[in-house]
Design a protein around this motif. Structure first.
Motif, PDB file in Angstrom:
ATOM      1  N   CYS A 294       6.710 -16.664  -0.456  1.00 53.79           N
ATOM      2  CA  CYS A 294       7.194 -15.688  -1.436  1.00 53.79           C
ATOM      3  C   CYS A 294       6.051 -15.310  -2.371  1.00 53.79           C
ATOM      4  N   PRO A 295       5.292 -14.245  -2.038  1.00 53.88           N
ATOM      5  CA  PRO A 295       4.177 -13.857  -2.910  1.00 53.88           C
ATOM      6  C   PRO A 295       4.626 -13.222  -4.224  1.00 53.88           C
ATOM      7  N   TYR A 296       5.863 -12.676  -4.272  1.00 55.71           N
ATOM      8  CA  TYR A 296       6.338 -12.112  -5.546  1.00 55.71           C
ATOM      9  C   TYR A 296       7.859 -12.098  -5.559  1.00 55.71           C
ATOM     10  N   PHE A 297       8.403 -12.466  -6.714  1.00 55.90           N
ATOM     11  CA  PHE A 297       9.834 -12.384  -6.983  1.00 55.90           C
ATOM     12  C   PHE A 297       9.965 -12.056  -8.469  1.00 55.90           C
ATOM     13  N   GLY A 298      10.401 -10.830  -8.780  1.00 55.76           N
ATOM     14  CA  GLY A 298      10.479 -10.439 -10.180  1.00 55.76           C
ATOM     15  C   GLY A 298      10.832  -8.983 -10.336  1.00 55.76           C
ATOM     16  N   PRO A 299      10.667  -8.448 -11.557  1.00 55.11           N
ATOM     17  CA  PRO A 299      11.029  -7.049 -11.827  1.00 55.11           C
ATOM     18  C   PRO A 299      10.240  -6.085 -10.942  1.00 55.11           C
ATOM     19  N   ALA A 300      10.935  -5.031 -10.507  1.00 55.26           N
ATOM     20  CA  ALA A 300      10.300  -4.014  -9.676  1.00 55.26           C
ATOM     21  C   ALA A 300       9.800  -2.851 -10.499  1.00 55.26           C
ATOM     22  N   GLU A 301      10.293  -2.682 -11.718  1.00 56.62           N
ATOM     23  CA  GLU A 301       9.971  -1.510 -12.512  1.00 56.62           C
ATOM     24  C   GLU A 301       9.844  -1.898 -13.982  1.00 56.62           C
ATOM     25  N   TYR A 302       9.383  -0.948 -14.769  1.00 59.31           N
ATOM     26  CA  TYR A 302       9.286  -1.108 -16.207  1.00 59.31           C
ATOM     27  C   TYR A 302       9.514   0.266 -16.825  1.00 59.31           C
ATOM     28  N   PRO A 303      10.262   0.320 -17.936  1.00 59.06           N
ATOM     29  CA  PRO A 303      10.956  -0.759 -18.651  1.00 59.06           C
ATOM     30  C   PRO A 303      12.316  -1.056 -18.040  1.00 59.06           C
ATOM     31  N   ASN A 304      12.906  -2.184 -18.434  1.00 62.58           N
ATOM     32  CA  ASN A 304      14.245  -2.587 -18.003  1.00 62.58           C
ATOM     33  C   ASN A 304      15.153  -2.576 -19.231  1.00 62.58           C
ATOM     34  N   ARG A 305      16.236  -1.811 -19.154  1.00 63.82           N
ATOM     35  CA  ARG A 305      17.038  -1.506 -20.337  1.00 63.82           C
ATOM     36  C   ARG A 305      18.447  -2.107 -20.248  1.00 63.82           C
ATOM     37  N   VAL A 306      18.995  -2.400 -21.416  1.00 66.92           N
ATOM     38  CA  VAL A 306      20.371  -2.868 -21.527  1.00 66.92           C
ATOM     39  C   VAL A 306      21.308  -1.786 -20.993  1.00 66.92           C
ATOM     40  N   ARG A 315       9.742 -10.345  -2.414  1.00 67.16           N
ATOM     41  CA  ARG A 315       8.824 -10.100  -1.297  1.00 67.16           C
ATOM     42  C   ARG A 315       8.649 -11.401  -0.520  1.00 67.16           C
ATOM     43  N   LEU A 316       8.928 -11.371   0.783  1.00 67.88           N
ATOM     44  CA  LEU A 316       8.759 -12.536   1.633  1.00 67.88           C
ATOM     45  C   LEU A 316       7.776 -12.222   2.744  1.00 67.88           C
ATOM     46  N   TRP A 436       0.250   5.723  -2.080  1.00 64.71           N
ATOM     47  CA  TRP A 436       1.422   5.064  -2.662  1.00 64.71           C
ATOM     48  C   TRP A 436       2.097   4.164  -1.625  1.00 64.71           C
ATOM     49  N   ARG A 437       2.073   4.573  -0.353  1.00 66.42           N
ATOM     50  CA  ARG A 437       2.617   3.709   0.696  1.00 66.42           C
ATOM     51  C   ARG A 437       1.860   2.382   0.730  1.00 66.42           C
ATOM     52  N   GLU A 438       0.547   2.443   0.583  1.00 65.64           N
ATOM     53  CA  GLU A 438      -0.247   1.218   0.571  1.00 65.64           C
ATOM     54  C   GLU A 438       0.157   0.323  -0.596  1.00 65.64           C
ATOM     55  N   MET A 439       0.384   0.929  -1.756  1.00 68.37           N
ATOM     56  CA  MET A 439       0.803   0.145  -2.917  1.00 68.37           C
ATOM     57  C   MET A 439       2.164  -0.503  -2.678  1.00 68.37           C
ATOM     58  N   ALA A 440       3.107   0.294  -2.204  1.00 66.34           N
ATOM     59  CA  ALA A 440       4.462  -0.223  -2.016  1.00 66.34           C
ATOM     60  C   ALA A 440       4.510  -1.325  -0.958  1.00 66.34           C
ATOM     61  N   LEU A 441       3.633  -1.230   0.044  1.00 65.11           N
ATOM     62  CA  LEU A 441       3.626  -2.222   1.107  1.00 65.11           C
ATOM     63  C   LEU A 441       2.927  -3.512   0.689  1.00 65.11           C
ATOM     64  N   TYR A 442       1.842  -3.412  -0.048  1.00 66.54           N
ATOM     65  CA  TYR A 442       0.993  -4.574  -0.275  1.00 66.54           C
ATOM     66  C   TYR A 442       0.926  -5.038  -1.732  1.00 66.54           C
ATOM     67  N   ALA A 443       1.419  -4.250  -2.664  1.00 66.14           N
ATOM     68  CA  ALA A 443       1.471  -4.700  -4.062  1.00 66.14           C
ATOM     69  C   ALA A 443       2.649  -4.035  -4.763  1.00 66.14           C
ATOM     70  N   PRO A 444       3.875  -4.225  -4.272  1.00 69.87           N
ATOM     71  CA  PRO A 444       5.025  -3.514  -4.849  1.00 69.87           C
ATOM     72  C   PRO A 444       5.372  -3.952  -6.262  1.00 69.87           C
ATOM     73  N   ARG A 668      -5.706  -1.277  -0.288  1.00 69.45           N
ATOM     74  CA  ARG A 668      -6.431  -0.246   0.458  1.00 69.45           C
ATOM     75  C   ARG A 668      -7.239  -0.823   1.614  1.00 69.45           C
ATOM     76  N   HIS A 669      -7.845  -1.981   1.415  1.00 73.69           N
ATOM     77  CA  HIS A 669      -8.804  -2.498   2.392  1.00 73.69           C
ATOM     78  C   HIS A 669      -8.407  -3.832   3.016  1.00 73.69           C
ATOM     79  N   GLY A 670      -7.205  -4.327   2.755  1.00 75.23           N
ATOM     80  CA  GLY A 670      -6.861  -5.649   3.263  1.00 75.23           C
ATOM     81  C   GLY A 670      -7.788  -6.696   2.662  1.00 75.23           C
ATOM     82  N   LEU A 671      -8.284  -7.597   3.494  1.00 74.13           N
ATOM     83  CA  LEU A 671      -9.209  -8.625   3.002  1.00 74.13           C
ATOM     84  C   LEU A 671     -10.665  -8.213   3.159  1.00 74.13           C
ATOM     85  N   ASN A 672     -10.897  -6.966   3.549  1.00 73.31           N
ATOM     86  CA  ASN A 672     -12.264  -6.458   3.652  1.00 73.31           C
ATOM     87  C   ASN A 672     -12.709  -5.930   2.289  1.00 73.31           C
ATOM     88  N   THR A 673     -12.672  -6.789   1.291  1.00 72.26           N
ATOM     89  CA  THR A 673     -12.975  -6.408  -0.083  1.00 72.26           C
ATOM     90  C   THR A 673     -13.307  -7.670  -0.865  1.00 72.26           C
TER      91      THR A 673
END
Length: 910
Positions: A294-306, A315-316, A436-444, A668-673
C-alpha cells in the motif's frame, strides 16, 4: 633516423605498457599530461602535478599509450583539492579522432572526492573490458558551475590490475547482518559478489529479499565479460519493516548479454534507516508469489469540507508475480461524525483482485458532519485470513471559508505586500490529458486543487494568478518551445491573454532551447525575435528588468555550438536587441541559464545568469546521487549561491538565485531518474529563510523559485492534495509584510469547475487501437519529427517532418508474453523508398524504450493500405510488464501517414 628511433622506442614502450599497466609519478616532469580546458597554471613542483580550476569543466588529458583492457583494471590516483565541487569523471578512448579528441559521453565513469583538505586515494574500476584497447584517458577531477577556483595536486596516477578471487558456482546467498562471507563491501556500501563461474543464459532474473524500516532506493549491478561498464537496474524497497522479495529482470535490460561475471547490490534507505538484506538469488523465473503493498492511503483531493463528499483513495501494488485476490474491509474511526460511501451506498467491504505486477487505485467518499480529522482503516483478507492492515493518512475536514455566491467568477486577487520580486518557473505541458494520466497512474496522491485541469482555460489561469499574487509570487518564467520554425506547448500563454486578472501578474519567456543540433541559425533567430515582438514582449504584463523586456535562455551552449562560437552567438543577441529598439522598445536583456563559464557568457552579451533547478552539491555529496533528502539541497544552497554569485560578479553578470522546489520524476520517467525525498513544508520554509538572509546580506530583492507546476517531475508548489496551500503560505510568511494566514478558497467552494480532462485510465489494459472514425486517440500521440497529427475518418493521420518520426502510446500495463506479434494497418504517401522500413519499440517496468528492444519491417513501395506484422515472440527482450510502446511508421520525412489500426496479437490458446 632520429624520428624512426623515437617512433620505435614509443612502440616498444607501448608494448611494455600493454603487459604491465601504467603509472605516472611526475618525478621527471609532467609525463606528457596536458590541459584539455578550464585548468590554469598546470605545473610540476617537487614531483607533484599542480593546477587551478578556471571553469565548470576542468580536463587533464594523458599522453598516448596502449593497454589491452580487462575487467580487473583499476584506476588509482593520490590527490588533494582545496575543496570539493561537483562529481569527478574518468573518460577513456581508443582513438583521438572526433570533436572531443576521441572522448565521448558513452565511455566515462564517475567518482566523488572526499571533502577533506588531506591527501586521498581515489580508486575506480572502469570495467572497460568490452573495448578493443585503451589509448588515452582524461581526468576531470570535478564538474559543475561552482568549481572555478579550486586548487588541486596530483601526487601520482596509475592503471593497475587487481587480484581476481576464486570463481564461485553458487546461485544463492543468504546474508546475516547485511554480510556474506563470499561477498565484499565496496565503495558507498555496495555489496559485491565473488566472480561467478557460470553462464547466465538460463538465469535472467535476480531475486533480492530485503526488509527495511524506511523506504529505500536499491540498485542491482552486474559485470559482463563481453561488455564494458557495470549496468545498473534500480528498484524501490518498501519501508514497512517486512521482508519482501523483489524480482529484477536482467533479461529485459538492453545491456544484458546473457552472462553475469559478478553481481553488486546497494540499498540506501531514507536517512540511513536500518535495513536487512536477507537473500540474493539468480533464478530462471521471478518470485512466484503475490505481494500486496500500500504505497498510499489517504485524501485524494484538497480541500475537504464539512457536509461534502470528500474523496479518499487507496492505492495497492502487487509487486509479486502471481495474482492476488481477497476482500478489503473498511472501518472509519468515530463513525458518528464520519461515514464511508461508495457510489452513494454505505461502504463496509469490497472485492480486491490484483494481477501479477499490477497496481490498482480504489476510491470512495468520506462524509463528515463536523470539522476534524477523518481516520480510516482497511484490512486485506484472503479466505477470511488477515494478511495486511493499513491506516489512512488523516483527512483534515474543515468548514468552507466565506465565499462569493455560487456561480460567481474567480474573485479579484488581493496581492500580498512584499518588497521582493519573486518568480517561479512554469511548465506549460498540461494542455492535454497525457501527462495528467501519468500523474493519476503513478502519483494520484498529488492532485492539484484545480483538478487534472486544462491549463489553457483562462479561468484556471485566474485561479493561479490569485493564489500566486496573494502569497507573494509576482511573475512566472514560462517555458517556451520553438525548434526550427515550430512552436508547441503554448496552451497557457494563449489562455493568459484571455484571463481577467492578468493585470495583477507578470511573466517572461524562458526559451527551452534544448533542440536538435543544427536548428539554430541567423534566419531562424530573426523569426524567433519577430514572434517575440509580435506576440509577447510588447504586452503590459511582460516582465522588464532595468526597463527592458527580459528573455531567459535555457542553453547558451546549444546556440554557441550551432553558430560556431561565442562571436556569432553574441551577434544574435545583439541582433535581437537591435530589432527590439527598431520596433520602439528599449531593447532586450538576456539571462543565460544552467551552463557555467560566466566570463564567456558575459562576452556573448548576457546580462545575468540563473538555473532552472538548484541542487547544489547535494547529488555529488550524497551516498547515492539518485536518492537523497531535500534537506541536503537546503543545507548546501547558501554556500553554492555564494560561489556562483562570486563567479558572476567577477564576470560582470547579475546572479539570480533559485530556491528549489524538489525533484521526483517517477511519474514521467519511472525509475530512470533520481529522487529527492522528504520535501516538506518545514524544509521549504527553512530554504526560503536562508534565501531571504542571503538576499538581505547582499542588498538584493529578486529571486526565482523552482517550478510552480512540474507535476510529473516532482517540482511543484501550486496548491494540491499533498501540501494544500502550505507551500505558498511559507512564501507569504517569509517574504510578505501582511503575513497572516491566507484563505484557501477553492473552485469547489464556489461551485466552479471541474476543469478536469477525461483521463481514460482503463486504456492501460487496452491492447488494440482502431483509429477509423476519428473519435479517440486512446493515449497515442506524436513523439518526434511529426506534424499535423489528427484524427480522420480514415484513421490517425500525420506528416513526417524529419528522419525517424515516431508516435508513442499512453501508459499501458500488459504482459509481453501474452502476445506474439504487433500488427499495424497503414498507408504512406508518397510511396516509401524500396529500402525504407517501419519499427516497433517497447519499454517495460525496468527497461526504458531503447534500441535493443525493437523489431523492424520493410515497407511496401506503393501508396496502398497494408497490414504490417512485427513478430515479437522470439525477441529476447520481449518479456516483463510493458509500460510504453513506440511506433516509427517510416524513416523518411515529407510523407503523409494514415494509420487505421494498431493491434497486439495474443498468443493462441491451446
Amino acid at each position: 633516423m632520429t624520428r624512426l628511433i623515437a617512433v620505435l622506442g614509443m612502440v616498444l614502450a607501448l608494448a611494455a605498457v600493454q603487459a604491465q599497466g601504467i603509472r605516472w609519478d611526475f618525478a621527471e616532469g609532467m609525463d606528457g599530461w596536458r590541459v584539455g580546458r578550464h585548468v590554469e597554471g598546470l605545473r610540476v613542483e617537487d614531483g607533484v602535478l599542480k593546477g587551478r580550476v578556471s571553469g565548470h569543466d576542468p580536463q587533464l588529458i594523458s599522453p598516448l599509450f596502449a593497454l589491452a583492457p580487462n575487467y580487473r583494471h583499476e584506476f588509482v590516483c593520490r590527490v588533494r583539492v582545496s575543496r570539493v565541487a561537483g562529481q569527478g569523471q574518468l573518460y577513456y578512448t581508443d582513438t583521438t579522432e572526433g570533436p572531443y579528441d576521441g572522448f565521448d559521453a558513452k565511455r566515462v565513469r564517475g567518482f566523488v572526492l572526499t571533502d577533506t583538505p588531506d591527501w586521498q586515494i581515489v580508486r575506480l574500476r572502469p570495467f572497460w573490458q568490452g573495448e578493443k584497447r585503451i589509448q588515452q584517458i582524461r581526468l576531470d577531477l570535478m564538474h559543475g558551475n561552482d568549481c572555478a577556483g579550486v586548487e588541486f595536486e596530483l601526487d601520482w596516477l596509475a592503471i593497475e590490475e587487481v587480484a581476481e578471487g576464486d570463481f564461485s558456482n553458487d546461485r544463492r546467498w543468504d546474508f546475516k547482518g547485511n554480510r556474506h562471507d563470499a561477498w565484499t563491501v565496496g565503495a558507498a556500501g555496495w555489496l559485491v559478489s565473488p566472480y561467478l563461474a557460470m553462464t547466465g543464459r538460463s538465469t535472467s532474473w535476480v531475486l533480492v529479499t530485503v526488509r527495511s524500516a524506511a523506504p529505500a532506493w536499491a540498485e542491482l549491478s552486474w559485470l559482463s565479460p563481453a561488455n564494458s561498464g557495470k549496468p545498473v537496474i534500480p528498484f524501490l524497497v518498501v519501508g514497512d519493516d517486512r521482508a519482501h522479495t523483489y524480482s529484477i529482470p536482467l533479461g529485459t535490460h538492453p545491456q544484458w548479454s546473457g552472462e553475469a561475471l559478478q553481481l553488486s547490490v546497494q540499498v540506501v534507505p531514507e536517512h540511513e534507516a536500518p535495513y536487512d538484506l536477507q537473500r540474493v538469488e539468480l533464478a530462471a523465473k521471478p518470485h512466484a508469489e503475490a505481494d500486496v503493498l500500500c504505497p498510499y492511503f489517504g485524501p485524494a483531493e484538497y480541500p475537504n469540507r464539512v457536509g461534502k463528499r470528500n474523496r479518499m483513495l487507496l492505492r495497492l501494488d502487487n509487486i509479486g508475480h502471481a495474482p492476488a485476490s481477497g476482500m478489503l474491509h473498511f472501518r472509519v474511526h468515530d463513525g458518528a461524525v464520519h461515514r464511508l460511501e461508495k457510489d452513494g451506498e454505505p461502504l463496509l467491504s469490497m472485492a480486491c483482485v490484483l494481477p501479477a505486477d499490477f497496481s490498482e487505485t480504489y476510491e470512495f467518499d468520506v462524509l463528515s458532519q463536523t470539522a476534524g480529522d477523518a481516520v480510516v482503516t482497511v484490512e486485506f483478507q484472503v479466505g477470511g485470513e488477515l494478511r495486511q492492515r493499513w491506516t489512512a493518512k488523516a483527512m483534515a475536514v474543515t468548514a468552507a471559508p466565506a465565499a462569493p455566491p455560487p456561480g460567481s467568477y474567480v474573485p479579484e486577487p488581493k496581492p500580498a505586500q512584499t518588497d521582493y520580486l519573486i518568480g517561479s518557473y512554469y511548465y506549460p505541458g498540461y494542455g492535454t490529458n497525457r501527462q495528467w494520466r501519468e500523474m493519476a497512474l503513478y502519483a494520484p496522491w498529488t492532485k492539484p486543487v484545480l483538478g487534472y485541469y486544462d491549463e489553457g482555460n483562462p479561468e484556471c489561469i485566474d485561479w493561479q494568478i490569485k493564489w500566486a499574487t496573494e502569497h507573494g509570487v509576482n511573475f512566472f518564467l514560462v517555458d517556451w518551445y520553438w525548434e526550427a520554425g515550430r512552436n508547441h506547448n503554448e496552451h497557457w500563454l494563449d489562455g493568459f491573454v484571455k484571463a481577467r486578472h492578468k493585470q495583477h501578474f507578470k511573466w517572461a519567456l524562458m526559451w527551452a532551447n534544448h533542440n536538435r543540433k543544427g536548428t539554430h541559425s541567423r534566419e531562424d533567430w530573426i523569426a524567433v525575435t519577430e514572434r517575440w515582438l509580435e506576440k509577447y514582449i510588447r504586452t503590459p504584463e511582460y516582465l522588464t528588468l532595468d526597463g527592458k523586456p527580459v528573455v531567459f535562455m535555457w542553453s547558451p551552449r546549444n546556440i554557441r555550438e550551432d553558430m560556431g562560437g561565442s562571436a556569432p552567438s553574441a551577434e544574435l543577441l545583439a541582433l535581437s536587441d537591435r530589432m527590439a529598439r527598431d520596433a520602439g522598445l528599449p531593447g532586450i536583456v538576456f539571462y543565460a541559464m544552467n551552463q557555467g563559464g560566466q566570463a564567456q557568457l558575459a562576452q556573448e552579451g548576457y546580462a545575468g545568469y540563473t538555473t532552472y533547478h538548484w541542487f547544489g552539491n547535494a547529488r555529488e555529496t550524497s551516498r547515492n546521487s539518485r536518492f537523497f533528502a531535500y534537506k541536503a539541497v537546503v543545507d548546501q544552497a547558501a554556500d553554492n549561491w555564494d560561489r556562483t554569485a562570486a563567479a558572476c560578479d567577477a564576470a560582470g553578470l547579475k546572479f539570480l538565485p533559485v530556491a528549489d522546489t524538489g525533484w521526483d520524476a517517477r511519474p514521467r520517467h519511472g525509475l530512470n531518474t533520481f529522487v529527492i525525498y522528504d520535501r516538506s513544508v518545514a524544509e521549504f520554509t527553512r530554504h526560503l529563510k536562508d534565501m531571504k538572509t542571503w538576499l538581505d546580506r547582499r542588498g538584493e530583492k529578486m529571486f526565482v523559485l523552482g517550478p510552480w507546476n512540474e507535476w510529473t517531475e516532482g517540482s511543484y508548489i501550486e496548491p494540491c492534495s499533498e501540501f494544500g496551500f502550505e507551500m505558498l503560505r511559507a512564501i507569504r510568511t517569509v517574504f510578505c509584510t501582511d503575513a497572516g494566514v491566507s484563505d484557501d478558497l477553492s473552485p469547489q467552494d464556489m461551485g466552479l469547475g471541474p476543469y478536469d480532462f477525461e483521463l481514460n485510465l482503463g486504456q492501460m489494459r487496452q491492447d488494440s487501437w482502431d483509429f477509423r472514425g476519428g473519435q479517440e486517440l486512446f493515449g497515442w500521440g506524436a513523439l518526434m519529427y511529426l506534424a499535423d497529427l489528427r484524427l480522420t475518418p480514415a484513421g490517425l493521420a500525420m506528416t513526417s517532418v524529419g528522419r525517424d518520426p515516431a508516435i508513442r502510446s499512453g501508459d499501458v500495463r500488459l504482459d509481453a508474453r501474452a502476445y506474439t506479434a504487433l500488427e499495424v494497418t497503414m498507408a504512406i504517401k508518397p510511396a516509401p523508398g524500396e529500402k525504407d522500413f517501419a519499427a516497433f519499440f517497447w519499454g517495460t517496468t525496468f527497461m526504458p524504450i531503447n534500441g535493443e528492444a525493437n523489431v523492424s519491417c520493410p515497407l511496401h513501395a506503393d501508396e496502398g493500405m497494408h497490414r504490417y506484422r512485427f513478430d515479437l515472440a522470439q525477441h529476447p527482450k520481449w518479456q516483463g510488464t510493458l509500460r510504453r510502446l513506440r511506433f516509427d511508421p517510416i524513416q523518411a520525412g515529407d510523407r503523409t501517414i494514415t494509420i487505421e489500426s494498431i493491434k497486439l496479437v495474443p498468443v493462441a490458446k491451446p
